[in-house]
Design a protein around this motif. Structure first.
Motif, PDB file in Angstrom:
ATOM      1  N   PRO A  39       0.829  -1.207   0.000  1.00 38.31           N
ATOM      2  CA  PRO A  39       0.000   0.000   0.000  1.00 38.31           C
ATOM      3  C   PRO A  39       0.867   1.261   0.000  1.00 38.31           C
ATOM      4  CG  PRO A  39      -0.804  -1.587   1.604  1.00 38.31           C
ATOM      5  CD  PRO A  39       0.511  -2.120   1.112  1.00 38.31           C
ATOM      6  N   GLY A  40       0.427   2.257  -0.769  1.00 40.36           N
ATOM      7  CA  GLY A  40       1.151   3.526  -0.840  1.00 40.36           C
ATOM      8  C   GLY A  40       2.135   3.616  -1.979  1.00 40.36           C
ATOM      9  N   MET A  41       2.398   2.502  -2.679  1.00 43.49           N
ATOM     10  CA  MET A  41       3.339   2.528  -3.796  1.00 43.49           C
ATOM     11  C   MET A  41       2.822   3.415  -4.930  1.00 43.49           C
ATOM     12  SD  MET A  41       4.871  -1.290  -4.455  1.00 43.49           S
ATOM     13  CE  MET A  41       6.397  -1.818  -3.667  1.00 43.49           C
ATOM     14  N   LEU A  42       3.758   4.094  -5.599  1.00 48.93           N
ATOM     15  CA  LEU A  42       3.456   4.831  -6.817  1.00 48.93           C
ATOM     16  C   LEU A  42       3.730   3.891  -7.987  1.00 48.93           C
ATOM     17  CD1 LEU A  42       2.613   7.688  -7.787  1.00 48.93           C
ATOM     18  CD2 LEU A  42       5.040   8.128  -8.189  1.00 48.93           C
ATOM     19  N   LEU A  43       2.709   3.643  -8.810  1.00 49.52           N
ATOM     20  CA  LEU A  43       2.814   2.627  -9.854  1.00 49.52           C
ATOM     21  C   LEU A  43       2.558   3.210 -11.237  1.00 49.52           C
ATOM     22  CD1 LEU A  43       0.801  -0.153  -8.001  1.00 49.52           C
ATOM     23  CD2 LEU A  43       3.271  -0.120  -8.340  1.00 49.52           C
ATOM     24  N   ASN A  44       3.360   2.750 -12.199  1.00 51.91           N
ATOM     25  CA  ASN A  44       3.137   3.097 -13.605  1.00 51.91           C
ATOM     26  C   ASN A  44       2.170   2.076 -14.185  1.00 51.91           C
ATOM     27  OD1 ASN A  44       5.130   5.216 -13.603  1.00 51.91           O
ATOM     28  ND2 ASN A  44       6.694   3.627 -13.624  1.00 51.91           N
ATOM     29  N   THR A  45       0.988   2.519 -14.564  1.00 47.45           N
ATOM     30  CA  THR A  45      -0.030   1.604 -15.045  1.00 47.45           C
ATOM     31  C   THR A  45      -0.271   1.788 -16.539  1.00 47.45           C
ATOM     32  OG1 THR A  45      -1.837   3.141 -14.554  1.00 47.45           O
ATOM     33  CG2 THR A  45      -1.185   1.620 -12.811  1.00 47.45           C
ATOM     34  N   ALA A  46      -0.708   0.718 -17.184  1.00 47.74           N
ATOM     35  CA  ALA A  46      -1.054   0.755 -18.602  1.00 47.74           C
ATOM     36  C   ALA A  46      -2.291  -0.104 -18.810  1.00 47.74           C
ATOM     37  CB  ALA A  46       0.103   0.242 -19.449  1.00 47.74           C
ATOM     38  N   LEU A  47      -3.368   0.518 -19.228  1.00 47.26           N
ATOM     39  CA  LEU A  47      -4.628  -0.189 -19.448  1.00 47.26           C
ATOM     40  C   LEU A  47      -4.749  -0.598 -20.911  1.00 47.26           C
ATOM     41  CD1 LEU A  47      -8.099   0.586 -18.038  1.00 47.26           C
ATOM     42  CD2 LEU A  47      -7.857   0.513 -20.506  1.00 47.26           C
ATOM     43  N   GLU A  48      -5.109  -1.863 -21.144  1.00 54.42           N
ATOM     44  CA  GLU A  48      -5.304  -2.361 -22.508  1.00 54.42           C
ATOM     45  C   GLU A  48      -6.673  -1.909 -23.003  1.00 54.42           C
ATOM     46  OE1 GLU A  48      -4.691  -6.463 -23.203  1.00 54.42           O
ATOM     47  OE2 GLU A  48      -2.711  -6.536 -22.269  1.00 54.42           O
ATOM     48  N   LEU A  49      -6.672  -0.864 -23.828  1.00 56.22           N
ATOM     49  CA  LEU A  49      -7.931  -0.326 -24.326  1.00 56.22           C
ATOM     50  C   LEU A  49      -8.534  -1.225 -25.402  1.00 56.22           C
ATOM     51  CD1 LEU A  49      -9.729   2.154 -23.836  1.00 56.22           C
ATOM     52  CD2 LEU A  49      -8.625   3.234 -25.797  1.00 56.22           C
ATOM     53  N   SER A  50      -7.684  -1.770 -26.265  1.00 58.08           N
ATOM     54  CA  SER A  50      -8.160  -2.689 -27.310  1.00 58.08           C
ATOM     55  C   SER A  50      -6.998  -3.543 -27.775  1.00 58.08           C
ATOM     56  CB  SER A  50      -8.757  -1.914 -28.489  1.00 58.08           C
ATOM     57  OG  SER A  50      -7.771  -1.106 -29.110  1.00 58.08           O
ATOM     58  N   SER A  51      -7.327  -4.656 -28.423  1.00 60.26           N
ATOM     59  CA  SER A  51      -6.295  -5.555 -28.926  1.00 60.26           C
ATOM     60  C   SER A  51      -6.806  -6.233 -30.188  1.00 60.26           C
ATOM     61  CB  SER A  51      -5.947  -6.602 -27.860  1.00 60.26           C
ATOM     62  OG  SER A  51      -4.929  -7.468 -28.317  1.00 60.26           O
ATOM     63  N   ASN A  52      -5.971  -6.227 -31.250  1.00 61.71           N
ATOM     64  CA  ASN A  52      -6.343  -6.875 -32.498  1.00 61.71           C
ATOM     65  C   ASN A  52      -5.100  -7.256 -33.289  1.00 61.71           C
ATOM     66  OD1 ASN A  52      -5.579  -4.261 -33.095  1.00 61.71           O
ATOM     67  ND2 ASN A  52      -7.025  -4.032 -34.770  1.00 61.71           N
ATOM     68  N   GLN A  53      -5.282  -8.026 -34.340  1.00 59.00           N
ATOM     69  CA  GLN A  53      -4.183  -8.408 -35.218  1.00 59.00           C
ATOM     70  C   GLN A  53      -3.990  -7.323 -36.269  1.00 59.00           C
ATOM     71  OE1 GLN A  53      -2.110 -11.309 -35.430  1.00 59.00           O
ATOM     72  NE2 GLN A  53      -2.809 -11.619 -33.334  1.00 59.00           N
ATOM     73  N   ALA A  54      -2.738  -6.898 -36.495  1.00 57.54           N
ATOM     74  CA  ALA A  54      -2.449  -5.858 -37.484  1.00 57.54           C
ATOM     75  C   ALA A  54      -1.054  -6.070 -38.045  1.00 57.54           C
ATOM     76  CB  ALA A  54      -2.555  -4.472 -36.844  1.00 57.54           C
ATOM     77  N   LEU A  55      -0.809  -5.479 -39.230  1.00 61.59           N
ATOM     78  CA  LEU A  55       0.531  -5.509 -39.821  1.00 61.59           C
ATOM     79  C   LEU A  55       1.382  -4.483 -39.092  1.00 61.59           C
ATOM     80  CD1 LEU A  55      -0.357  -5.702 -43.629  1.00 61.59           C
ATOM     81  CD2 LEU A  55       0.355  -7.563 -42.127  1.00 61.59           C
ATOM     82  N   MET A  56       2.420  -4.970 -38.410  1.00 58.69           N
ATOM     83  CA  MET A  56       3.241  -4.103 -37.574  1.00 58.69           C
ATOM     84  C   MET A  56       4.610  -3.898 -38.198  1.00 58.69           C
ATOM     85  SD  MET A  56       1.081  -3.562 -35.119  1.00 58.69           S
ATOM     86  CE  MET A  56       2.108  -2.766 -33.878  1.00 58.69           C
ATOM     87  N   VAL A  57       5.087  -2.643 -38.198  1.00 53.89           N
ATOM     88  CA  VAL A  57       6.442  -2.322 -38.668  1.00 53.89           C
ATOM     89  C   VAL A  57       7.109  -1.439 -37.624  1.00 53.89           C
ATOM     90  CG1 VAL A  57       5.772  -2.475 -41.099  1.00 53.89           C
ATOM     91  CG2 VAL A  57       5.719  -0.267 -39.943  1.00 53.89           C
ATOM     92  N   PRO A  58       8.439  -1.493 -37.520  1.00 53.60           N
ATOM     93  CA  PRO A  58       9.133  -0.601 -36.591  1.00 53.60           C
ATOM     94  C   PRO A  58       8.873   0.864 -36.943  1.00 53.60           C
ATOM     95  CG  PRO A  58      10.586  -2.350 -37.322  1.00 53.60           C
ATOM     96  CD  PRO A  58       9.359  -2.427 -38.182  1.00 53.60           C
ATOM     97  N   GLU A  59       8.745   1.691 -35.921  1.00 51.84           N
ATOM     98  CA  GLU A  59       8.429   3.099 -36.129  1.00 51.84           C
ATOM     99  C   GLU A  59       9.482   3.810 -36.966  1.00 51.84           C
ATOM    100  OE1 GLU A  59       6.295   6.504 -33.420  1.00 51.84           O
ATOM    101  OE2 GLU A  59       7.751   5.166 -32.482  1.00 51.84           O
TER     102      GLU A  59
END
Length: 350
Positions: free
Chosen positions: A265-285
């Motif tokens: 309790p009391g920890m400061l946490l970096n959170t990331a919520l998964e808003l959506s997930s799908n299959q896509a063609l991915m390339v490096p930025e």
């Protein structure tokens, strides 16, 4: 006659003529080398396009709290005779923590037990008499009331006696012991703290524009600087019914199973919520070239790089989801882009 002065005047002219001749002779050779250099393929690094999991994440900063958390206090006032725990003990529900002086409460319970036994004996006698004497019926009703009153007094005394022994109301982790044997405590005295850390709840805020997309059960990942290489996964368990009118954000609560006990309790946490997930063609930025409001990549076909326009659907952690312009199995250049242009011959390293 040929004079020395005329010779001197002719000398600069001859020098200029030699320079022009040298340049003229050099140019064909230079063009030939450039032509040859165009035939040499430029070394580049490429990525083969393939469908991958594309997860859209919303990042936020959260604060951790225990599933349940209380200050342990006494319902009764008296002196401490025994303490059955140490600082930071992990305890189970019902485990004994503190014993208060309770001789008087024990005597009260004993006395009331005796009184109740006597009142019940009198009730039995009057019950027998009421069968033959009409006057005994009124006495019977009075005796019934006495039995009920004594029974209530006994239950109250037993409750008070039980409260002289303080136990853990739920399983959890105790804090620092704030009292010692012999101390006088009352209902304002903090004995210790108790936190149920089997589940850690994390509260964080998200912009209100995401409200329509939020649902209970969504996955949430969190990290803390104390464990930089470890990610904890939980799920959304509550979405606030109100929007903060100042920050225009909605508070979300995620719950994390904490079997390892690493989260506190009391920890400061970096959170990331998964808003959506799908299959896509991915390339490096780094493969994507932004020009004004459009995006391009260098696609390799038969050893030749061609610049083509693509549509960027989303970005996530150094990767870009492409929904138009590319197909599964095609290669795009990720390193060496500044050395080529559309139509350049390329050779993929490795």
């Amino acid at each position: 006659m040929y004079s020395k002065q005329s010779g001197k005047a002719l000398f600069p002219f001859l020098i200029t003529l030699l320079v022009i001749l040298s340049v003229y002779l050099y140019l064909p050779s230079s063009h030939g080398e450039q032509s040859n250099s165009n035939d040499v393929a430029t070394q580049v690094v490429a990525h083969t396009v393939s469908p991958q999991e594309n997860t859209v994440m919303i990042e936020a900063i959260g604060s951790a709290r225990a599933n349940q958390a209380i200050y342990i206090k006494s319902a009764q006032s008296d002196y401490v005779t025994n303490i059955y725990f140490e600082d930071g003990d992990l305890v189970s529900k019902g485990q004994q923590l503190v014993q208060l002086q309770n001789q008087q409460e024990q005597y009260s319970v004993k006395e009331l037990n005796i009184n109740l036994k006597e009142e019940k004996r009198q009730l039995s006698r009057l019950t027998e008499l009421s069968r033959t004497q009409s006057t005994a019926k009124s006495l019977l009703e009075e005796q019934l009331s006495r039995v009920d009153a004594t029974q209530a007094q006994l239950e109250s005394a037993k409750t008070k006696l039980s409260e002289m022994l303080i136990t853990a109301p739920f399983s959890g982790l105790l804090g620092k012991r704030e009292i010692s044997v012999g101390a006088y405590v009352n209902n304002d005295t903090i004995i210790t703290t108790l936190d149920d850390i089997s589940i850690i709840k994390v509260d964080f805020k998200l912009p209100e524009k995401y409200l329509s997309q939020l649902n209970v059960g969504m996955k949430v990942h969190t990290q803390n600087d104390a464990y930089p290489d470890q990610t904890f996964t939980g799920k959304v368990t509550h979405i606030s019914s109100r929007i903060d009118s100042v920050t225009r954000s909605v508070e979300v609560t995620a719950s994390f199973a904490n079997k390892s006990g690493l989260l506190r309790p009391g920890m400061l946490l970096n959170t990331a919520l998964e808003l959506s997930s799908n299959q896509a063609l991915m390339v490096p930025e780094k493969a994507v070239i932004p020009l004004q409001d459009k995006h391009y990549v260098y696609q390799i076909q038969d050893g030749v790089a061609n610049r083509i326009e693509v549509h960027v659907a989303s970005r996530n952690n150094g990767w870009v989801a492409i929904d138009k312009g590319l197909s599964d199995g095609e290669q795009v250049i990720t390193e060496g882009i500044i050395k080529i242009r559309s139509g350049s011959k390329v050779s993929v390293e490795g």
